[in-house]
Structures are given as structure tokens and as C-alpha cells.
Scaffold this motif. Structure first.
Motif, PDB file in Angstrom:
ATOM      1  N   GLY A  92      40.841  41.302 -20.983  1.00 12.52           N
ATOM      2  CA  GLY A  92      39.539  41.858 -20.626  1.00 12.52           C
ATOM      3  C   GLY A  92      39.314  42.156 -19.159  1.00 12.52           C
ATOM      4  O   GLY A  92      38.241  42.659 -18.807  1.00 12.52           O
ATOM      5  N   THR A  93      40.309  41.889 -18.296  1.00  9.37           N
ATOM      6  CA  THR A  93      39.984  42.062 -16.870  1.00  9.37           C
ATOM      7  C   THR A  93      40.852  43.079 -16.136  1.00  9.37           C
ATOM      8  O   THR A  93      40.636  43.303 -14.954  1.00  9.37           O
ATOM      9  CB  THR A  93      40.097  40.713 -16.125  1.00  9.37           C
ATOM     10  N   ARG A  94      41.856  43.667 -16.780  1.00  5.35           N
ATOM     11  CA  ARG A  94      42.719  44.569 -15.998  1.00  5.35           C
ATOM     12  C   ARG A  94      42.423  46.049 -16.266  1.00  5.35           C
ATOM     13  O   ARG A  94      41.978  46.762 -15.393  1.00  5.35           O
ATOM     14  CB  ARG A  94      44.198  44.260 -16.288  1.00  5.35           C
ATOM     15  N   PHE A  95      42.645  46.514 -17.484  1.00  2.00           N
ATOM     16  CA  PHE A  95      42.559  47.970 -17.719  1.00  2.00           C
ATOM     17  C   PHE A  95      41.936  48.254 -19.085  1.00  2.00           C
ATOM     18  O   PHE A  95      40.721  48.466 -19.194  1.00  2.00           O
ATOM     19  CB  PHE A  95      43.974  48.552 -17.587  1.00  2.00           C
ATOM     20  N   LEU A  96      42.748  48.241 -20.137  1.00  2.00           N
ATOM     21  CA  LEU A  96      42.185  48.547 -21.455  1.00  2.00           C
ATOM     22  C   LEU A  96      41.184  47.482 -21.886  1.00  2.00           C
ATOM     23  O   LEU A  96      40.120  47.804 -22.437  1.00  2.00           O
ATOM     24  CB  LEU A  96      43.315  48.686 -22.492  1.00  2.00           C
ATOM     25  N   ARG A 134      42.927  33.678 -18.026  1.00  2.00           N
ATOM     26  CA  ARG A 134      43.137  32.560 -17.105  1.00  2.00           C
ATOM     27  C   ARG A 134      42.266  32.659 -15.862  1.00  2.00           C
ATOM     28  O   ARG A 134      42.232  31.753 -15.040  1.00  2.00           O
ATOM     29  CB  ARG A 134      44.609  32.490 -16.694  1.00  2.00           C
ATOM     30  N   SER A 151      42.944  34.661 -13.448  1.00  2.82           N
ATOM     31  CA  SER A 151      43.768  34.981 -12.274  1.00  2.82           C
ATOM     32  C   SER A 151      43.822  36.475 -11.977  1.00  2.82           C
ATOM     33  O   SER A 151      44.281  36.882 -10.921  1.00  2.82           O
ATOM     34  CB  SER A 151      45.189  34.440 -12.452  1.00  2.82           C
ATOM     35  N   SER A 152      43.344  37.310 -12.893  1.00  2.00           N
ATOM     36  CA  SER A 152      43.350  38.761 -12.660  1.00  2.00           C
ATOM     37  C   SER A 152      42.031  39.250 -12.089  1.00  2.00           C
ATOM     38  O   SER A 152      41.763  40.437 -12.112  1.00  2.00           O
ATOM     39  CB  SER A 152      43.602  39.510 -13.967  1.00  2.00           C
ATOM     40  N   VAL A 205      44.114  42.285 -26.858  1.00  2.00           N
ATOM     41  CA  VAL A 205      44.488  43.475 -26.082  1.00  2.00           C
ATOM     42  C   VAL A 205      45.889  43.341 -25.480  1.00  2.00           C
ATOM     43  O   VAL A 205      46.722  44.219 -25.652  1.00  2.00           O
ATOM     44  CB  VAL A 205      43.454  43.767 -24.968  1.00  2.00           C
ATOM     45  N   TYR A 241      60.364  45.312 -24.717  1.00  2.00           N
ATOM     46  CA  TYR A 241      58.921  45.517 -24.932  1.00  2.00           C
ATOM     47  C   TYR A 241      58.606  45.969 -26.360  1.00  2.00           C
ATOM     48  O   TYR A 241      57.798  45.348 -27.064  1.00  2.00           O
ATOM     49  CB  TYR A 241      58.417  46.527 -23.899  1.00  2.00           C
ATOM     50  N   LYS A 266      56.722  43.933 -29.296  1.00  2.00           N
ATOM     51  CA  LYS A 266      55.461  44.437 -29.872  1.00  2.00           C
ATOM     52  C   LYS A 266      55.592  44.588 -31.394  1.00  2.00           C
ATOM     53  O   LYS A 266      54.646  44.312 -32.137  1.00  2.00           O
ATOM     54  CB  LYS A 266      55.078  45.775 -29.226  1.00  2.00           C
ATOM     55  N   GLY A 302      50.012  55.860 -27.127  1.00  2.00           N
ATOM     56  CA  GLY A 302      51.089  56.311 -26.237  1.00  2.00           C
ATOM     57  C   GLY A 302      50.673  55.949 -24.818  1.00  2.00           C
ATOM     58  O   GLY A 302      50.147  54.856 -24.591  1.00  2.00           O
ATOM     59  N   TYR A 351      46.737  50.434 -13.723  1.00  2.00           N
ATOM     60  CA  TYR A 351      47.484  49.672 -12.714  1.00  2.00           C
ATOM     61  C   TYR A 351      48.989  49.889 -12.780  1.00  2.00           C
ATOM     62  O   TYR A 351      49.735  49.323 -11.990  1.00  2.00           O
ATOM     63  CB  TYR A 351      47.170  48.169 -12.819  1.00  2.00           C
TER      64      TYR A 351
HETATM   65  N1  LIG Z   1      49.089  51.295 -20.233  1.00  2.00           N
HETATM   66  C1  LIG Z   1      49.598  52.017 -21.203  1.00  2.00           C
HETATM   67  O1  LIG Z   1      49.942  53.200 -21.013  1.00  2.00           O
HETATM   68  C2  LIG Z   1      49.751  51.408 -22.591  1.00  2.00           C
HETATM   69  C3  LIG Z   1      50.275  52.200 -23.607  1.00  2.00           C
HETATM   70  C4  LIG Z   1      50.386  51.658 -24.884  1.00  2.00           C
HETATM   71  C5  LIG Z   1      49.982  50.364 -25.126  1.00  2.00           C
HETATM   72  N2  LIG Z   1      49.502  49.617 -24.112  1.00  2.00           N
HETATM   73  C6  LIG Z   1      49.081  48.243 -24.404  1.00  2.00           C
HETATM   74  O2  LIG Z   1      47.729  48.133 -24.034  1.00  2.00           O
HETATM   75  C7  LIG Z   1      47.476  46.814 -23.580  1.00  2.00           C
HETATM   76  C8  LIG Z   1      46.921  46.929 -22.188  1.00  2.00           C
HETATM   77  O3  LIG Z   1      46.627  45.703 -21.681  1.00  2.00           O
HETATM   78  P1  LIG Z   1      45.761  45.560 -20.327  1.00  2.00           P
HETATM   79  O4  LIG Z   1      46.613  44.866 -19.306  1.00  2.00           O
HETATM   80  O5  LIG Z   1      45.153  46.846 -19.993  1.00  2.00           O
HETATM   81  O6  LIG Z   1      44.686  44.513 -20.890  1.00  2.00           O
HETATM   82  P2  LIG Z   1      43.512  43.735 -20.186  1.00  2.00           P
HETATM   83  O7  LIG Z   1      42.950  42.884 -21.253  1.00  2.00           O
HETATM   84  O8  LIG Z   1      42.614  44.638 -19.435  1.00  2.00           O
HETATM   85  O9  LIG Z   1      44.256  42.815 -19.105  1.00  2.00           O
HETATM   86  C9  LIG Z   1      45.223  41.845 -19.450  1.00  2.00           C
HETATM   87  C10 LIG Z   1      44.517  40.499 -19.622  1.00  2.00           C
HETATM   88  O10 LIG Z   1      45.365  39.494 -20.127  1.00  2.00           O
HETATM   89  C11 LIG Z   1      45.022  38.258 -19.470  1.00  2.00           C
HETATM   90  N3  LIG Z   1      46.162  37.368 -19.573  1.00  2.00           N
HETATM   91  C12 LIG Z   1      47.428  37.587 -19.170  1.00  2.00           C
HETATM   92  N4  LIG Z   1      48.204  36.511 -19.438  1.00  2.00           N
HETATM   93  C13 LIG Z   1      47.384  35.601 -20.043  1.00  2.00           C
HETATM   94  C14 LIG Z   1      47.585  34.290 -20.558  1.00  2.00           C
HETATM   95  N5  LIG Z   1      48.810  33.689 -20.512  1.00  2.00           N
HETATM   96  N6  LIG Z   1      46.545  33.653 -21.111  1.00  2.00           N
HETATM   97  C15 LIG Z   1      45.322  34.226 -21.159  1.00  2.00           C
HETATM   98  N7  LIG Z   1      45.060  35.466 -20.691  1.00  2.00           N
HETATM   99  C16 LIG Z   1      46.086  36.138 -20.138  1.00  2.00           C
HETATM  100  C17 LIG Z   1      44.721  38.721 -18.051  1.00  2.00           C
HETATM  101  O11 LIG Z   1      43.916  37.814 -17.343  1.00  2.00           O
HETATM  102  P3  LIG Z   1      44.544  36.629 -16.440  1.00  2.00           P
HETATM  103  O12 LIG Z   1      45.722  37.179 -15.720  1.00  2.00           O
HETATM  104  O13 LIG Z   1      43.403  36.299 -15.541  1.00  2.00           O
HETATM  105  O14 LIG Z   1      44.872  35.548 -17.388  1.00  2.00           O
HETATM  106  C18 LIG Z   1      43.912  39.984 -18.330  1.00  2.00           C
HETATM  107  O15 LIG Z   1      42.571  39.674 -18.605  1.00  2.00           O
HETATM  108  C19 LIG Z   1      48.793  46.066 -23.680  1.00  2.00           C
HETATM  109  O16 LIG Z   1      48.876  45.423 -24.921  1.00  2.00           O
HETATM  110  C20 LIG Z   1      49.816  47.179 -23.628  1.00  2.00           C
HETATM  111  O17 LIG Z   1      51.026  46.812 -24.251  1.00  2.00           O
HETATM  112  C21 LIG Z   1      49.373  50.109 -22.844  1.00  2.00           C
END
Ligand SMILES: NC(=O)c1ccc[n+]([C@@H]2O[C@H](COP(=O)([O-])OP(=O)(O)OC[C@H]3O[C@@H](n4cnc5c(N)ncnc54)[C@H](OP(=O)(O)O)[C@@H]3O)[C@@H](O)[C@H]2O)c1
Length: 343
Positions: free
Chosen positions: A8-12, A32, A34-35, A70, A134, A138, A159, A167
């Protein structure tokens, strides 16, 4: 509606939280911490999803109408979360990826295409992008969610996702490079079809279909015949107002320069199926991908407004090295002057 967003804190995840809060839903986020701080307007539960005690504590904040995992990648982590949380959720959503397909990016894919053979119980403490795991993880994570929810989950396979808060450094690199002005290398052919989607449209689809209690798999990609690399470049020029000029360099020249596909430059990939992800099931179910130019414009506006994405090591990989770009541009200029001299 009460929704729990894992992440919930980075992107999607951030986009899902914003959209859900905008709908008046009651939002819990679990991460956690940390983001960065949790988005406003939600209940934040801090913990590590790898820690079973933290998951049990999180469960005490339920039940929810919807749980969305997410960021999950490692199958055992995704399994453990689903095992604890699915019984407390009306609907369970897992964000997967087109990389879960066995034949992506080599071949076109639709939801009926075979999935990679992923083990739902694989556990590792960490993983890295270079290891090529990856998509396999998944796929295993999807299988774990299906097993823990008796096949009643909603699984989305996007995609490439772009937009504010990105990011990975894909669109943000293109915008910065083009804003810097001058001649710049553009990859392959301006007519190459591409299919990125906007993070806000992915979030909206997730929430619409969580609300509708949809199950099964949906690809999320832009329509097959809509966007081109040339259109992306034009949109970057328009958004930044830069007076730059693309110099289209062939795939063969980029490959001869030892550039790494997908990252050097971002989004350049020659495999046949890269941009042949069939989105028709999602489009028929209401997926409404906004024009790519709007995503580009809004991302640039966010960057200009001081947008600070989560710091990810992958961002540094997304760039054409300056020295290589210089050589490619000089070669293209020599070829152009030879051609005009020959006329
Ligand atoms: N970007 C693309 O083009 C793309 C394409 C296809 C699919 N996707 C998928 O879309 C999703 C995108 O994710 P996002 O990074 O944008 O999601 P997000 O929910 O915005 O950010 C990632 C979250 O995970 C938390 N996190 C990480 N490790 C953790 C842990 N061990 N325990 C608890 N929380 C944890 C982080 O917070 P903390 O670090 O504070 O814990 C952060 O809140 C992924 O599943 C990716 O595979 C992305």
C-alpha cells in the motif's frame, strides 16, 4: 466496504488505497513501515508478512469484505497470508503479472495460455530480478492463492504498469532523458506496438471487480492495436515541452551495441509476444485504460511537483548508458550525412 491492502505504500498498492478511500471504503494497510508513511485516511497495521505472529495480529483487525495482496511474490509468503486472511475476507485478490505465463514474452498470450510450473510452497528469504525467477514465483504464488481460496480468488495479470509513483524507472527515465533535450536514441521502429497501462486504471479494475465479487484471471494491458513507441515518445515530448529529436536506431544496431533488452532503454524488447498480451477479457469486463498520453502527462506533472518514488535498485538499471548513446547518435549522424552526400 472494508478492504485490507497488503502493501500500500509504493506504487500500485498506493493507487489501490487512494481509489478505495475515494470510494468511501474503510481501508486497512499492512506493511513494515519502511517504505514511508501509510497513505492518509487508512488504518495502518505494521508488521512483516514473513512473520506468522504478525499475520495473526493483523487477522485481529478483520474481517474485511476484500483482501488484496498487492506485492506478494514468494509463494510460501503469499500462501501464508492467504491461509490466515482468506477466511476473514469476502473476496481475495492477488496481483500477479504476465510473467507468470510460460510463453511470455516469446509468444502472444491470453488467459487460456499455459502458466509456468510454479511450486506454491517454495520459500526463500529473498530473491533478485537477475535470477529469472520472478515469473516462476508469481506462478507458484497464484497456485497457492487458488489452493487457499478453493479457486475463488480474483487474479490479475498486468503487463507493464506506468504512472505517478512509478519506481522502476521506466517512464520516469524516458521523461527525464527527453526533457534534457537534444537528439536522443529511440529504439527500433516508431510503429512498434506497446501496451503499458496506467496504475490508476489497474487499481480501479481491481476495486470494481472486488466489489462485484469477480473470480478468475484477467490480463490487464492496453488494447493490442492502440499505442506505439512513437506515440510514447511524442507524448513525452509534448508533456515535457522539450525541443528534442528522436533518432530511431534499429534493433540490430541496439543489439550490436550490447544494450540489454527491457532496460537499456526501458521498454525496448524484441521478443514477439512482449506486446501481444490479449486484454479482451478485461476490456469486455469494463477495464478502461486511459490514453497513454494522459499517463505520460500526469507522471511528468507528478515528477515536476517533487514526486519522490520509493528508492529501488532497479531504477538505476533503466537507462541507455551515456557513452553508448553518444556513439549511436554519432553513427546515425555519419550515416545521415553520407546518405545526403550521395544524393
Ligand atoms: N510495475 C509493473 O510494471 C508491474 C507489472 C506487472 C505486475 N506488477 C506487480 O504489481 C505489484 C506492484 O507492487 P507495488 O510495489 O507497486 O505495491 P505497493 O503495495 O505499492 O508497495 C509494496 C508494499 O509491500 C510492503 N512490503 C514489502 N515487503 C514486506 C514485508 N516483508 N512485510 C510486509 N509488507 C511488506 C511495502 O512496505 P514496507 O517496505 O514498508 O514493508 C509496500 O507497502 C507487484 O506484485 C508486482 O509484481 C507490477
Amino acid at each position: 466496504m472494508r478492504i485490507l491492502v497488503l502493501g500500500g505504500t509504493r506504487f500500485l498498492g498506493r493507487a489501490v488505497v487512494d481509489d478505495a478511500a475515494g470510494r468511501g471504503w474503510s481501508v486497512t494497510v499492512f506493511n513494515r513501515g519502511s517504505s514511508g508513511p501509510a497513505p492518509e485516511r487508512c488504518e495502518a497495521v505494521q508488521g512483516d508478512r514473513r512473520n506468522v505472529a504478525d499475520l495473526a495480529r493483523l487477522a485481529g483487525h478483520g474481517p474485511w469484505d476484500v483482501v488484496v495482496d498487492v506485492p506478494g511474490v514468494i509463494p510460501a509468503e503469499v500462501r501464508d497470508a492467504a491461509r490466515v486472511l482468506a477466511p476473514l475476507a469476502g473476496r481475495y485478490v492477488f496481483v500477479s503479472t504476465v510473467s507468470a505465463y510460460q510463453d511470455w514474452p516469446a509468444q502472444p498470450v491470453d488467459e487460456g495460455s499455459p502458466r509456468r510450473a510454479g511450486d506454491p510452497d517454495v520459500d526463500v528469504a529473498s530473491w533478485d530480478w537477475g535470477a529469472g525467477v520472478y515469473g516462476i514465483y508469481k506462478a507458484g504464488a497464484e497456485a497457492a492463492v487458488e489452493r487457499e481460496t478453493d479457486g475463488q480468488a480474483l487474479i490479475i495479470r498486468p503487463g507493464v504498469i506506468l504512472g505517478p509513483w512509478e519506481y522502476s524507472g521506466r517512464l520516469t527515465w524516458w521523461l527525464e532523458r527527453i526533457a534534457a533535450g537534444g537528439r536522443f536514441v529511440a529504439p527500433g521502429d516508431p510503429g512498434t506496438r506497446i501496451q503499458p497501462v496506467d496504475v490508476r486504471d489497474v487499481a480501479a479494475f481491481v476495486l470494481d471487480h472486488a466489489a462485484a465479487a469477480s473470480t478468475g484471471v484477467f490480463n490487464l494491458a492496453a488494447p493490442l492495436d492502440r499505442d506505439t513507441f512513437g506515440g510514447l515518445i511524442d507524448a513525452c515530448l509534448a508533456a515535457t515541452g522539450a525541443a528534442g529529436a528522436p533518432v530511431w536506431v534499429t534493433d540490430a544496431q541496439l543489439q550490436a551495441a550490447d544494450l540489454r533488452e527491457w532496460t537499456q532503454p526501458p521498454l525496448w524488447r524484441t521478443a514477439t509476444g512482449t506486446w501481444q498480451v490479449d486484454p479482451s477479457r478485461a476490456l469486455a469486463a469494463g477495464f478502461a485504460p486511459r490514453p497513454l498520453a494522459d499517463t505520460v502527462r500526469d507522471t511528468w506533472a507528478w515528477m515536476q511537483d517533487g514526486g519522490e518514488p520509493f528508492e529501488d535498485p532497479r531504477a538505476a538499471m533503466h537507462a541507455i548508458p551515456v557513452a553508448i548513446e553518444r556513439v549511436l547518435l554519432a553513427t546515425a549522424a555519419d550515416a545521415a550525412s553520407l546518405a545526403s552526400g550521395a544524393k
